[in-house]
Enzyme design. Structure first.
Site, PDB file in Angstrom:
ATOM      1  N   TRP A  41      14.392  38.471 141.074  1.00 53.03           N
ATOM      2  CA  TRP A  41      13.165  39.259 140.887  1.00 53.03           C
ATOM      3  C   TRP A  41      11.971  38.317 140.823  1.00 53.03           C
ATOM      4  CZ3 TRP A  41      11.095  40.434 135.504  1.00 53.03           C
ATOM      5  CH2 TRP A  41       9.994  41.298 135.546  1.00 53.03           C
ATOM      6  N   ASP A  77      21.935  39.116 142.052  1.00 54.56           N
ATOM      7  CA  ASP A  77      21.346  40.432 141.809  1.00 54.56           C
ATOM      8  C   ASP A  77      20.017  40.552 142.563  1.00 54.56           C
ATOM      9  OD1 ASP A  77      21.328  42.794 139.499  1.00 54.56           O
ATOM     10  OD2 ASP A  77      19.300  42.079 139.907  1.00 54.56           O
ATOM     11  N   TYR A  82      12.610  44.245 144.732  1.00 48.53           N
ATOM     12  CA  TYR A  82      12.328  42.800 144.687  1.00 48.53           C
ATOM     13  C   TYR A  82      11.945  42.262 146.073  1.00 48.53           C
ATOM     14  CZ  TYR A  82      15.272  43.218 140.455  1.00 48.53           C
ATOM     15  OH  TYR A  82      15.853  43.597 139.279  1.00 48.53           O
ATOM     16  N   HIS A 144      18.259  52.385 140.769  1.00 43.86           N
ATOM     17  CA  HIS A 144      17.444  51.450 139.981  1.00 43.86           C
ATOM     18  C   HIS A 144      16.881  52.101 138.713  1.00 43.86           C
ATOM     19  CE1 HIS A 144      14.895  47.595 140.639  1.00 43.86           C
ATOM     20  NE2 HIS A 144      15.084  47.800 139.362  1.00 43.86           N
ATOM     21  N   GLN A 209      23.163  48.807 134.013  1.00 35.08           N
ATOM     22  CA  GLN A 209      22.378  47.588 133.815  1.00 35.08           C
ATOM     23  C   GLN A 209      21.129  47.946 133.024  1.00 35.08           C
ATOM     24  OE1 GLN A 209      19.677  45.160 136.645  1.00 35.08           O
ATOM     25  NE2 GLN A 209      21.717  44.385 137.121  1.00 35.08           N
ATOM     26  N   PRO A 237      18.379  38.855 129.990  1.00 36.99           N
ATOM     27  CA  PRO A 237      19.262  38.520 128.864  1.00 36.99           C
ATOM     28  C   PRO A 237      18.707  37.419 127.971  1.00 36.99           C
ATOM     29  CG  PRO A 237      20.100  37.523 130.877  1.00 36.99           C
ATOM     30  CD  PRO A 237      18.955  38.440 131.289  1.00 36.99           C
ATOM     31  N   LEU A 238      17.704  36.672 128.473  1.00 36.92           N
ATOM     32  CA  LEU A 238      17.095  35.604 127.667  1.00 36.92           C
ATOM     33  C   LEU A 238      15.787  36.079 127.046  1.00 36.92           C
ATOM     34  CD1 LEU A 238      17.830  32.705 130.183  1.00 36.92           C
ATOM     35  CD2 LEU A 238      18.976  33.107 128.001  1.00 36.92           C
ATOM     36  N   GLY A 240      13.440  37.677 128.829  1.00 37.29           N
ATOM     37  CA  GLY A 240      12.414  37.820 129.867  1.00 37.29           C
ATOM     38  C   GLY A 240      11.551  36.597 130.079  1.00 37.29           C
ATOM     39  N   GLN A 241      10.475  36.834 130.815  1.00 36.10           N
ATOM     40  CA  GLN A 241       9.579  35.785 131.299  1.00 36.10           C
ATOM     41  C   GLN A 241       9.273  34.685 130.289  1.00 36.10           C
ATOM     42  OE1 GLN A 241       6.339  37.779 133.170  1.00 36.10           O
ATOM     43  NE2 GLN A 241       6.555  36.412 134.928  1.00 36.10           N
TER      44      GLN A 241
HETATM   45  N1  LIG Z   1      15.122  46.045 137.451  1.00 38.36           N
HETATM   46  C1  LIG Z   1      14.445  45.673 136.428  1.00 38.36           C
HETATM   47  O1  LIG Z   1      13.663  46.429 135.865  1.00 38.36           O
HETATM   48  C2  LIG Z   1      14.645  44.289 135.980  1.00 38.36           C
HETATM   49  C3  LIG Z   1      13.759  43.802 135.052  1.00 38.36           C
HETATM   50  C4  LIG Z   1      13.918  42.525 134.652  1.00 38.36           C
HETATM   51  C5  LIG Z   1      14.937  41.744 135.168  1.00 38.36           C
HETATM   52  N2  LIG Z   1      15.822  42.219 136.075  1.00 38.36           N
HETATM   53  C6  LIG Z   1      16.893  41.348 136.640  1.00 38.36           C
HETATM   54  O2  LIG Z   1      17.241  40.352 135.682  1.00 38.36           O
HETATM   55  C7  LIG Z   1      16.924  39.053 136.200  1.00 38.36           C
HETATM   56  C8  LIG Z   1      16.510  38.137 135.059  1.00 38.36           C
HETATM   57  O3  LIG Z   1      15.458  38.715 134.327  1.00 38.36           O
HETATM   58  P1  LIG Z   1      14.226  37.916 133.752  1.00 38.36           P
HETATM   59  O4  LIG Z   1      13.867  36.807 134.650  1.00 38.36           O
HETATM   60  O5  LIG Z   1      13.203  38.910 133.396  1.00 38.36           O
HETATM   61  O6  LIG Z   1      14.728  37.424 132.345  1.00 38.36           O
HETATM   62  P2  LIG Z   1      15.577  36.275 131.630  1.00 38.36           P
HETATM   63  O7  LIG Z   1      16.698  35.833 132.472  1.00 38.36           O
HETATM   64  O8  LIG Z   1      15.821  36.818 130.307  1.00 38.36           O
HETATM   65  O9  LIG Z   1      14.522  35.118 131.453  1.00 38.36           O
HETATM   66  C9  LIG Z   1      14.065  34.333 132.474  1.00 38.36           C
HETATM   67  C10 LIG Z   1      13.354  33.166 131.845  1.00 38.36           C
HETATM   68  O10 LIG Z   1      14.311  32.393 131.155  1.00 38.36           O
HETATM   69  C11 LIG Z   1      14.107  31.031 131.460  1.00 38.36           C
HETATM   70  N3  LIG Z   1      15.406  30.340 131.452  1.00 38.36           N
HETATM   71  C12 LIG Z   1      16.516  30.593 132.189  1.00 38.36           C
HETATM   72  N4  LIG Z   1      17.506  29.761 131.877  1.00 38.36           N
HETATM   73  C13 LIG Z   1      17.006  28.952 130.916  1.00 38.36           C
HETATM   74  C14 LIG Z   1      17.527  27.875 130.181  1.00 38.36           C
HETATM   75  N5  LIG Z   1      18.774  27.467 130.369  1.00 38.36           N
HETATM   76  N6  LIG Z   1      16.728  27.261 129.278  1.00 38.36           N
HETATM   77  C15 LIG Z   1      15.466  27.671 129.080  1.00 38.36           C
HETATM   78  N7  LIG Z   1      14.902  28.681 129.746  1.00 38.36           N
HETATM   79  C16 LIG Z   1      15.676  29.314 130.648  1.00 38.36           C
HETATM   80  C17 LIG Z   1      13.484  31.008 132.813  1.00 38.36           C
HETATM   81  O11 LIG Z   1      12.613  29.908 132.894  1.00 38.36           O
HETATM   82  P3  LIG Z   1      12.890  28.637 133.844  1.00 38.36           P
HETATM   83  O12 LIG Z   1      12.340  29.006 135.170  1.00 38.36           O
HETATM   84  O13 LIG Z   1      12.131  27.567 133.145  1.00 38.36           O
HETATM   85  O14 LIG Z   1      14.364  28.400 133.850  1.00 38.36           O
HETATM   86  C18 LIG Z   1      12.716  32.310 132.887  1.00 38.36           C
HETATM   87  O15 LIG Z   1      11.380  32.128 132.521  1.00 38.36           O
HETATM   88  C19 LIG Z   1      15.851  39.321 137.261  1.00 38.36           C
HETATM   89  O16 LIG Z   1      15.742  38.314 138.249  1.00 38.36           O
HETATM   90  C20 LIG Z   1      16.366  40.606 137.866  1.00 38.36           C
HETATM   91  O17 LIG Z   1      17.396  40.329 138.788  1.00 38.36           O
HETATM   92  C21 LIG Z   1      15.676  43.498 136.483  1.00 38.36           C
HETATM   93  C1  LIG Z   2       4.009  35.829 127.842  1.00 34.28           C
HETATM   94  O1  LIG Z   2       3.090  34.991 127.199  1.00 34.28           O
HETATM   95  C2  LIG Z   2       1.764  35.121 127.694  1.00 34.28           C
HETATM   96  C3  LIG Z   2       0.921  34.040 127.045  1.00 34.28           C
HETATM   97  O2  LIG Z   2       1.177  33.965 125.670  1.00 34.28           O
HETATM   98  C4  LIG Z   2       1.278  36.533 127.402  1.00 34.28           C
HETATM   99  O3  LIG Z   2      -0.032  36.720 127.887  1.00 34.28           O
HETATM  100  C5  LIG Z   2       2.202  37.529 128.093  1.00 34.28           C
HETATM  101  O4  LIG Z   2       1.851  38.845 127.743  1.00 34.28           O
HETATM  102  C6  LIG Z   2       3.649  37.290 127.685  1.00 34.28           C
HETATM  103  N1  LIG Z   2       4.497  38.090 128.551  1.00 34.28           N
HETATM  104  C7  LIG Z   2       5.438  38.879 128.073  1.00 34.28           C
HETATM  105  C8  LIG Z   2       6.238  39.622 129.089  1.00 34.28           C
HETATM  106  O5  LIG Z   2       5.695  38.991 126.890  1.00 34.28           O
END
Ligand SMILES: NC(=O)c1ccc[n+]([C@@H]2O[C@H](COP(=O)([O-])OP(=O)(O)OC[C@H]3O[C@@H](n4cnc5c(N)ncnc54)[C@H](OP(=O)(O)O)[C@@H]3O)[C@@H](O)[C@H]2O)c1
Ligand SMILES: *[C@@H]1O[C@H](CO)[C@@H](O)[C@H](O)[C@H]1NC(C)=O
Ligand SMILES: *[C@@H]1O[C@H](CO)[C@@H](O)[C@H](O)[C@H]1NC(C)=O
Ligand SMILES: *[C@@H]1O[C@H](CO)[C@@H](O)[C@H](O)[C@H]1NC(C)=O
Ligand SMILES: *[C@@H]1O[C@H](CO)[C@@H](O)[C@H](O)[C@H]1NC(C)=O
Ligand SMILES: *[C@@H]1O[C@H](CO)[C@@H](O)[C@H](O)[C@H]1NC(C)=O
Length: 318
Positions: A41, A77, A82, A144, A209, A237-238, A240-241
């Site tokens: 994504w 995924d 996306y 979705h 999911q 799972p982590l 988010g962003q």
């Molecule tokens: N359909 C939906 O509504 C929806 C919404 C959200 C997500 N998703 C699916 O879930 C996937 C993942 O979601 P997500 O990106 O929102 O959330 P996430 O996996 O919870 O968090 C991603 C963040 O975790 C960081 N990260 C990953 N591995 C790490 C590590 N080992 N140590 C430190 N930071 C780490 C990444 O930063 P770095 O780049 O620094 O590693 C990234 O900023 C998406 O790509 C998508 O496929 C679906």
């Molecule tokens: C992530 O952090 C930024 C800067 O603190 C903030 O503006 C943003 O709303 C945050 N995003 C989420 C998804 O919580």
């Protein structure tokens, strides 16, 4: 039309799961799903601005190829939403893995009815490049979300007419959408079907999911899914962003005890509840450790203290 013969699903899952150290969950029809997936994504890539799909596509190509080729990941995924299916397919080809050595999830956008859902599945097979295979199929297709987007608002953000781009097209369209999913499953085009959010129209999805991390987990929904044999899979799972759960003091303390990263603790917390994960990262060192989750085990009290971090204040889905 529904009288078309029931094609046997190929028995290929065993190969996928036995050749890898990543555990799989059992889905209906003998399908096995690797419990750790890489997302594709746009929001998982910090350098990509909102709606910059070409940016997401470049990043997804790189990230998915690394995941499959050098890190040892098997599950990817993606989604119509996306727009990274072409890059996911090309990365899979470039990785050198055979089709049956990978598990690909994609998603069709919501309650769009019978014909549109079947067309969406065919289009995804094409975008993923699977028509070059002898037997084209997608491992898992999800509805979705349990609503529809106004057609004129697809891909549009802002603008008063698209401020609330979602609507409920009614139970008949929900039923037709699910009927198309089942039809594609019978035709062998899809090996498992599921939802991002459970709703009463669904007969029996294989996978649900949902957003799931220490700050946001709906334990009642999990209990419902357990009772109905529906596998739960975590998105974000982590957390988010901003991955704010990774700097939580409780998580840090547990990570220090096991000499692992906070990301590993948080992912392990999901897996230990039988919840699969879809992580987002483009960094190879993060991908590697996000797969190293099987050499330590959290105690019941550690599981509990991480679960207690929950604050279900946000929306259930975005
Ligand atoms: N359909 C939906 O509504 C929806 C919404 C959200 C997500 N998703 C699916 O879930 C996937 C993942 O979601 P997500 O990106 O929102 O959330 P996430 O996996 O919870 O968090 C991603 C963040 O975790 C960081 N990260 C990953 N591995 C790490 C590590 N080992 N140590 C430190 N930071 C780490 C990444 O930063 P770095 O780049 O620094 O590693 C990234 O900023 C998406 O790509 C998508 O496929 C679906
Ligand atoms: C992530 O952090 C930024 C800067 O603190 C903030 O503006 C943003 O709303 C945050 N995003 C989420 C998804 O919580
Ligand atoms: C989108 O991202 C790419 C980098 O991948 C960049 O070159 C391009 O300028 C961006 N486009 C917009 C409209 O910001
Ligand atoms: C769906 O397609 C069939 C032909 O395959 C057609 O007869 C039917 O009218 C279509 N349904 C809708 C709602 O467009
Ligand atoms: C985990 O979930 C899967 C899918 O619902 C199920 O088949 C399996 O029995 C569950 N395992 C455990 C240990 O609960
Ligand atoms: C902790 O892990 C790091 C790398 O992951 C390793 O270099 C170090 O030796 C480990 N420390 C202990 C005490 O095991």
């Amino acid at each position: 039309m529904l009288r078309l013969c029931w094609l046997m699903l190929p028995a290929i899952a065993a190969k996928l799961c036995s050749n890898s150290s990543i555990p799989c969950v059992q889905l209906p029809h003998g399908v096995q799903m690797p419990m750790v997936a890489l997302g594709s994504w746009r929001g998982s890539y910090k350098d990509c601005a909102d709606n910059n799909y070409s940016c997401a596509q470049e990043h997804a190509r790189q990230a998915v190829q690394s995941w499959l080729q050098s890190v040892g990941g098997t599950h990817v995924d993606t989604a119509n939403d996306y727009r990274t299916q072409v890059q996911v397919g090309e990365a899979l080809k470039a990785s050198g893995l055979a089709r049956e050595e990978a598990f690909v999830t994609t998603k069709c956008p919501g309650a769009i009815g019978f014909n549109a859902t079947l067309q969406c599945i065919e289009d995804n097979i094409q975008m993923l490049g699977f028509y070059s295979e002898e037997k084209p199929y997608i491992d898992l297709v999800l509805v979705h979300f349990p609503f529809a987007i106004k057609p004129e608002c697809n891909g549009v953000t802002g603008g008063s007419e698209c401020e609330a781009p979602y609507y409920d097209p009614g139970s008949e369209v929900h039923r037709e959408t699910w009927a198309a999913m089942e039809f594609a499953l019978r035709m062998g085009r899809v090996r498992a079907v599921g939802l991002m959010e459970i709703s009463d129209f669904a007969e029996k999805p294989a996978v649900n999911q949902v957003e799931w991390h220490p700050y946001h987990h709906d334990d009642q929904l999990k209990a419902f899914c357990d009772a109905h044999g529906i596998a739960v899979e975590a998105w974000s799972p982590l957390s988010g962003q901003n991955a704010s759960a990774l700097s939580d003091p409780t998580v840090k303390e547990v990570a220090a005890k096991y000499n692992v990263s906070t990301a590993q603790v948080v992912l392990r917390w999901s897996l230990q509840q039988n919840v699969s994960v879809v992580v987002g990262t483009e960094k190879v060192d993060h991908m590697k450790t996000d797969l190293e989750l099987f050499s330590f085990q959290l105690t019941a009290s550690e599981m509990q203290s991480i679960s207690k971090l929950r604050s279900l204040s946000g929306q259930i889905f975005v």
